[in-house]
Design an enzyme around this catalytic site. Structure first.
Site, PDB file in Angstrom:
ATOM      1  N   CYS A 276       0.817  -1.226   0.000  1.00 12.48           N
ATOM      2  CA  CYS A 276       0.000   0.000   0.000  1.00 12.48           C
ATOM      3  C   CYS A 276       0.849   1.273   0.000  1.00 12.48           C
ATOM      4  O   CYS A 276       0.332   2.372  -0.192  1.00 12.48           O
ATOM      5  CB  CYS A 276      -0.931  -0.008   1.197  1.00 12.48           C
TER       6      CYS A 276
ATOM      7  N   HIS B 256      -2.891   6.463   3.443  1.00 13.18           N
ATOM      8  CA  HIS B 256      -3.457   5.312   2.730  1.00 13.18           C
ATOM      9  C   HIS B 256      -4.832   4.983   3.317  1.00 13.18           C
ATOM     10  O   HIS B 256      -4.995   4.869   4.530  1.00 13.18           O
ATOM     11  CB  HIS B 256      -2.508   4.117   2.859  1.00 13.18           C
TER      12      HIS B 256
ATOM     13  N   ASN C 112     -10.419  -0.470   0.363  1.00 10.29           N
ATOM     14  CA  ASN C 112      -8.961  -0.436   0.483  1.00 10.29           C
ATOM     15  C   ASN C 112      -8.386  -0.882  -0.863  1.00 10.29           C
ATOM     16  O   ASN C 112      -8.454  -2.059  -1.209  1.00 10.29           O
ATOM     17  CB  ASN C 112      -8.525  -1.376   1.616  1.00 10.29           C
TER      18      ASN C 112
HETATM   19  O1  UT7 Z   1      -3.958  -1.864   3.642  1.00  8.62           O
HETATM   20  C1  UT7 Z   1      -2.935  -2.436   4.395  1.00  8.62           C
HETATM   21  C2  UT7 Z   1      -3.044  -2.140   5.816  1.00  8.62           C
HETATM   22  N1  UT7 Z   1      -4.234  -2.729   6.338  1.00  8.62           N
HETATM   23  C3  UT7 Z   1      -4.831  -2.239   7.402  1.00  8.62           C
HETATM   24  O2  UT7 Z   1      -4.364  -1.245   7.911  1.00  8.62           O
HETATM   25  C4  UT7 Z   1      -6.038  -2.953   7.926  1.00  8.62           C
HETATM   26  C5  UT7 Z   1      -6.008  -2.972   9.419  1.00  8.62           C
HETATM   27  N2  UT7 Z   1      -7.088  -3.696  10.056  1.00  8.62           N
HETATM   28  C6  UT7 Z   1      -8.412  -3.365   9.963  1.00  8.62           C
HETATM   29  O3  UT7 Z   1      -8.806  -2.517   9.193  1.00  8.62           O
HETATM   30  C7  UT7 Z   1      -9.364  -4.027  10.915  1.00  8.62           C
HETATM   31  O4  UT7 Z   1      -8.637  -4.763  11.869  1.00  8.62           O
HETATM   32  C8  UT7 Z   1     -10.412  -4.953  10.232  1.00  8.62           C
HETATM   33  C9  UT7 Z   1     -11.415  -4.142   9.446  1.00  8.62           C
HETATM   34  C10 UT7 Z   1      -9.704  -5.955   9.348  1.00  8.62           C
HETATM   35  C11 UT7 Z   1     -11.207  -5.710  11.310  1.00  8.62           C
HETATM   36  O5  UT7 Z   1     -11.793  -4.760  12.201  1.00  8.62           O
HETATM   37  P1  UT7 Z   1     -11.688  -4.950  13.773  1.00  8.62           P
HETATM   38  O6  UT7 Z   1     -12.432  -3.853  14.405  1.00  8.62           O
HETATM   39  O7  UT7 Z   1     -10.226  -5.105  14.101  1.00  8.62           O
HETATM   40  O8  UT7 Z   1     -12.492  -6.258  13.975  1.00  8.62           O
HETATM   41  P2  UT7 Z   1     -12.036  -7.577  14.740  1.00  8.62           P
HETATM   42  O9  UT7 Z   1     -11.147  -8.399  13.874  1.00  8.62           O
HETATM   43  O10 UT7 Z   1     -11.551  -7.205  16.109  1.00  8.62           O
HETATM   44  O11 UT7 Z   1     -13.423  -8.274  14.897  1.00  8.62           O
HETATM   45  C12 UT7 Z   1     -14.445  -7.769  15.756  1.00  8.62           C
HETATM   46  C13 UT7 Z   1     -15.650  -8.688  15.669  1.00  8.62           C
HETATM   47  C14 UT7 Z   1     -15.289 -10.164  15.823  1.00  8.62           C
HETATM   48  O12 UT7 Z   1     -16.320 -10.802  16.512  1.00  8.62           O
HETATM   49  P3  UT7 Z   1     -16.177 -11.162  18.083  1.00  8.62           P
HETATM   50  O13 UT7 Z   1     -14.938 -12.029  18.167  1.00  8.62           O
HETATM   51  O14 UT7 Z   1     -15.992  -9.841  18.769  1.00  8.62           O
HETATM   52  O15 UT7 Z   1     -17.447 -11.868  18.393  1.00  8.62           O
HETATM   53  C15 UT7 Z   1     -15.240 -10.642  14.387  1.00  8.62           C
HETATM   54  O16 UT7 Z   1     -15.518 -12.025  14.284  1.00  8.62           O
HETATM   55  O17 UT7 Z   1     -16.254  -8.551  14.381  1.00  8.62           O
HETATM   56  C16 UT7 Z   1     -16.361  -9.835  13.771  1.00  8.62           C
HETATM   57  N3  UT7 Z   1     -16.199  -9.669  12.328  1.00  8.62           N
HETATM   58  C17 UT7 Z   1     -17.216  -9.405  11.495  1.00  8.62           C
HETATM   59  N4  UT7 Z   1     -18.524  -9.233  11.718  1.00  8.62           N
HETATM   60  C18 UT7 Z   1     -19.294  -8.973  10.655  1.00  8.62           C
HETATM   61  C19 UT7 Z   1     -15.052  -9.713  11.618  1.00  8.62           C
HETATM   62  N5  UT7 Z   1     -15.304  -9.486  10.316  1.00  8.62           N
HETATM   63  C20 UT7 Z   1     -16.632  -9.300  10.220  1.00  8.62           C
HETATM   64  C21 UT7 Z   1     -17.502  -9.006   9.154  1.00  8.62           C
HETATM   65  N6  UT7 Z   1     -18.819  -8.844   9.414  1.00  8.62           N
HETATM   66  N7  UT7 Z   1     -17.061  -8.875   7.876  1.00  8.62           N
END
Ligand code: UT7
Length: 322
Positions: free
Chosen positions: A113, A249, A279
């Site tokens: 990125c 980004h 993204n």
């Molecule tokens: O471009 C290169 C650099 N990339 C980045 O900078 C990306 C960095 N990371 C992120 O943007 C975020 O970490 C994500 C968008 C990938 C994930 O967001 P998050 O707030 O970190 O979510 P999480 O992984 O902590 O998940 C929170 C909850 C989980 O459920 P529980 O364990 O709390 O019950 C996940 O299972 O959300 C759940 N979850 C979803 N729910 C509905 C994860 N993905 C989804 C989804 N829809 N698509």
């Protein structure tokens, strides 16, 4: 020799993919995607539309929208991409051929990125060395072709798109001091591998799809980017108030909001492309620039800080005057 970015062009594929498109396929919903990422929709390329194709379309748009600008005299082509049509030949070579640009040096850079900003930094260096005068720098991706649609934490993030900047020798320096850095110990937190291999001593899944440890990258991004904006400003003896716009980004709107809050920058100074394009990795910064330019926000003489970050994990930043 000094340099400046004289024109920007982009191409966004026509296929719009809404958040509801995913809700039919995996356990997710529009509200979760908007609240956790800021993404409302993204674009996907057609099955037979590849990264080099959308790069060529971005150049054609650049020429169509900037009267008097041509590819005549382009002596170097740099493409930042992680989703090339193939490993060899390079995307830059494919573009050289498609646009019939004679005698141009061509290379692709793989800095995920951060690829577009790395490209600007390399173009500045080539021009400063006095060896080149007119460089095309691309950030372009077809991430949808490398997305694991069974992984709900990553598949909802990615989109396709291309951006290109024309970097030319100039009297006044309008590409200011730059910053780069990497923490390779986080390599396994964001990877894409076509064959069995080892990253940071661990075997990785070689299925040709993007794997991301979202939480780790999220934390790293906020902390690193907040610090690096400060370092880049001091390298240029500038303050936040001296900047008209900041383009980080577009990985996740929450990352941009968190960095803005840490730095005490109002969100209306942060230019983004995440809402409309998701993204798009190396394409996200030129896409945000183009959206803001077309809406009349960016004015001649404005100063903008560009900072890309991602797989590596690596980052690259630059301040430019338009
Ligand atoms: O471009 C290169 C650099 N990339 C980045 O900078 C990306 C960095 N990371 C992120 O943007 C975020 O970490 C994500 C968008 C990938 C994930 O967001 P998050 O707030 O970190 O979510 P999480 O992984 O902590 O998940 C929170 C909850 C989980 O459920 P529980 O364990 O709390 O019950 C996940 O299972 O959300 C759940 N979850 C979803 N729910 C509905 C994860 N993905 C989804 C989804 N829809 N698509």
């Amino acid at each position: 020799m000094n340099s400046q970015i004289t024109a920007i062009g982009v191409y966004a594929p026509s296929q719009v993919i809404t958040n509801d498109w995913f809700a039919d396929k995996i356990e997710t919903n529009n509200e979760w995607i908007i609240s956790r990422t800021g993404i409302r929709e993204r674009r996907f390329t057609e099955p037979d539309e590849y990264t080099s194709d959308i790069c060529v379309k971005a150049v054609k748009n650049l020429i169509a929208e900037n009267p008097g600008v041509t590819t005549e005299g382009v002596d170097f082509i740099i493409v930042g991409t992680t989703t090339a049509d193939q490993v060899m030949p390079s995307m830059a070579s494919q573009i050289q051929n498609a646009l019939n640009i004679q005698d141009a040096g061509c290379l692709d850079i793989m800095a995920a990125c951060a690829g577009f900003v790395y490209g600007i930094i390399l173009a500045k260096g080539l021009i400063a060395a006095g060896t080149h005068k007119k460089v095309l720098v691309f950030g372009a991706e077809t991430l949808s072709k490398f997305t694991d649609f069974n992984d709900r934490t990553s598949c909802i993030l990615f989109g396709d798109g291309a951006g290109v900047a024309l970097v030319e020798a100039s009297e006044k320096s309008k590409i200011y001091n730059t910053i780069t850095g990497t923490d390779g110990s986080h390599g396994k937190d964001l990877y894409l591998s076509q064959h069995a291999s080892v990253v940071n001593g661990e075997e990785i899944v070689p299925n040709g799809k993007i794997h991301q440890n979202g939480k780790v990258v999220f934390k790293w991004a906020i902390q690193t980017i907040t610090n690096k904006v400060g370092e880049l400003l001091s390298k240029n003896a500038l303050k936040l108030e001296d900047l008209d716009w900041v383009i980080l980004h577009s990985a996740n709107l929450r990352i941009i909001e968190a960095v803005a809050q840490e730095l005490n920058v109002p969100m209306d100074k942060m230019l983004t492309s995440i809402e409309l394009y998701g993204n798009t990795s190396s394409a996200s910064i030129p896409l945000a620039w183009d959206l803001a330019a077309k809406s009349g926000k960016i004015k001649k003489g404005n100063k903008m800080l560009l900072l890309g970050f991602g797989g590596g994990l690596t980052y690259a930043g630059v301040i430019v005057e338009v």
